[in-house]
Write an enzyme that holds these catalytic residues in place. Structure first.
Site, short mmCIF file in Angstrom:
data_model
loop_
_atom_site.label_atom_id
_atom_site.label_comp_id
_atom_site.label_asym_id
_atom_site.label_seq_id
_atom_site.Cartn_x
_atom_site.Cartn_y
_atom_site.Cartn_z
N GLY A 106 5.73 47.73 65.89
CA GLY A 106 6.73 46.99 66.66
C GLY A 106 7.39 47.84 67.73
O GLY A 106 8.41 47.46 68.30
N SER A 110 0.71 48.84 71.56
CA SER A 110 -0.32 48.10 72.32
C SER A 110 -0.10 48.23 73.82
O SER A 110 -1.03 48.56 74.56
CB SER A 110 -0.31 46.62 71.94
OG SER A 110 -0.56 46.46 70.59
N ASP A 155 6.93 44.28 76.90
CA ASP A 155 6.55 45.64 76.53
C ASP A 155 5.95 46.39 77.71
O ASP A 155 6.22 47.57 77.92
CB ASP A 155 5.51 45.60 75.39
CG ASP A 155 5.99 44.74 74.23
OD1 ASP A 155 7.19 44.48 74.16
OD2 ASP A 155 5.14 44.33 73.42
#
Ligand code: GLA
Length: 343
Positions: A106, A110, A155
């Site tokens: 989390g 990625s 992100d």
């Protein structure tokens, strides 16, 4: 043309504003110092080679037509394909991936991987870097179309645009980004792993996204950014709860920006707690292990604590006041600079 290029992309912590990015809402993330490093070295031929150093795994595929794959290989193949689709040339290369941001935690391992891969390959091709918001969109396509997680832009933007001692207030409707000073003084932000592995592709993430789209359709609005608490009360369960989270979470982001402006850490702690309660009760992305981790931070004196990222596991964030210890197993995180090509 360079023979080798190394790029580093950080993970991120989202201070507040969770699951709002794909609802044209608001968020307040910052880049952290841990991340992913990719070294790309030019090789002869028309194939790509990839090595995941920490996993001790390898891959090789045809540069012109990367086939689909699972796991970390999907990121490398997707990066090569998406760059080429965007008209950015990719040279045959051997890419070596290593990282110190926990995978599946989390903290955006990625996005860090997508950003480091694309920056290294762009550098190796010796072309100028695209606008970073456009690059964030390209990276997000890798995740959506190759990895299978229908994630938003949170992100990638945090990893690409982070700045030392600042959080980014992102408006996902206009994509306007404002740097907000995150001066903590003697306060500390800490993360603690819940112990449950988190995966956007395999969790209920895509389902939550569908529920938000359904709620918007029922309300006749283009996104939940435009929904009101009065209107969502009439939605069927669980769409009413999902929408309630999004509306109140957007409000909490601007309340957190105001709290930071006033140096009001007590208020920031209250907002973190309120965000967590909303994610647990209305958005339903918590797990028993996450609840235990949040409790652990609170009993160690945190002014507020909450789950971060996509949910269903991963890390929790706590705001520790001066005089408290970093709880056992937790780590301090500080806002640092965004992704960069190294010398
Ligand atoms: C994951 C996704 C982001 C965002 C968060 C929840 O980290 O990658 O796009 O939706 O979850 O805020």
């Amino acid at each position: 043309m360079p023979e080798a290029v190394t790029a580093f992309a950080p993970g991120r912590v989202n201070l507040i504003g969770e699951h709002t990015d794909y609802n044209e809402g608001l968020a307040l993330p910052f880049a952290i110092s841990e991340g992913v490093t990719v070294r790309a070295e030019a090789i002869d031929g028309d194939r790509m080679e990839a090595v995941a150093v920490d996993l001790d795994k390898r891959d090789a595929f045809e540069l012109a037509r990367p086939p689909e794959a699972q796991g970390w290989r999907a990121f490398v193949r997707g990066a090569v394909a998406e760059l080429q689709d965007a008209g950015i040339p990719v040279r045959a290369a051997r890419v070596e991936i290593s990282g110190d941001v926990p995978r599946g935690g989390g903290l955006s391992s990625s996005a860090a991987l997508e950003v480091a891969l694309t920056l290294a390959l762009i550098g190796l091709a010796d072309v100028s870097e695209p606008d970073r918001v456009d690059l964030a969109k390209l990276c997000s396509r890798i995740e959506n179309d190759w990895v299978g997680a229908q994630t938003g832009l949170l992100d990638q933007l945090a990893s690409l645009l982070g700045e030392d001692d600042h959080a980014l207030r992102i408006d996902f409707r206009s994509l306007e980004i404002t740097q907000v000073p995150l001066e903590l003084g003697d306060f500390k932000l800490v993360t603690l792993h819940s112990g449950d592995r988190h995966s956007n592709a395999a969790s209920g993430y895509n389902q939550r996204r569908r529920e938000c789209a359904l709620a918007s359709a029922e309300l006749g609005v283009s996104s939940l950014r435009d929904a009101t608490l009065e209107a969502v009360a009439a939605l069927p369960s669980p769409l009413d709860r999902r929408a309630k989270h999004i509306i109140t979470e957007n409000q909490r982001v601007d309340a957190a920006v105001a709290a930071l402006e006033h140096g009001d850490m007590e208020e920031l702690g209250r907002l973190l707690d309120a965000s967590h309660a909303s994610l647990r009760d209305w958005y339903e992305v918590s797990t028993p292990a996450v609840e235990r981790a949040v409790e652990k931070l609170r009993s160690a004196g945190a002014l507020g604590a909450r789950i971060i990222g996509g949910g269903f596991g991963g890390h929790v964030l706590g705001l520790m006041p001066p005089g408290t210890q970093v709880p056992e197993g937790a780590r301090e995180v500080r806002p640092g600079p965004g992704a960069r090509v190294m010398d």
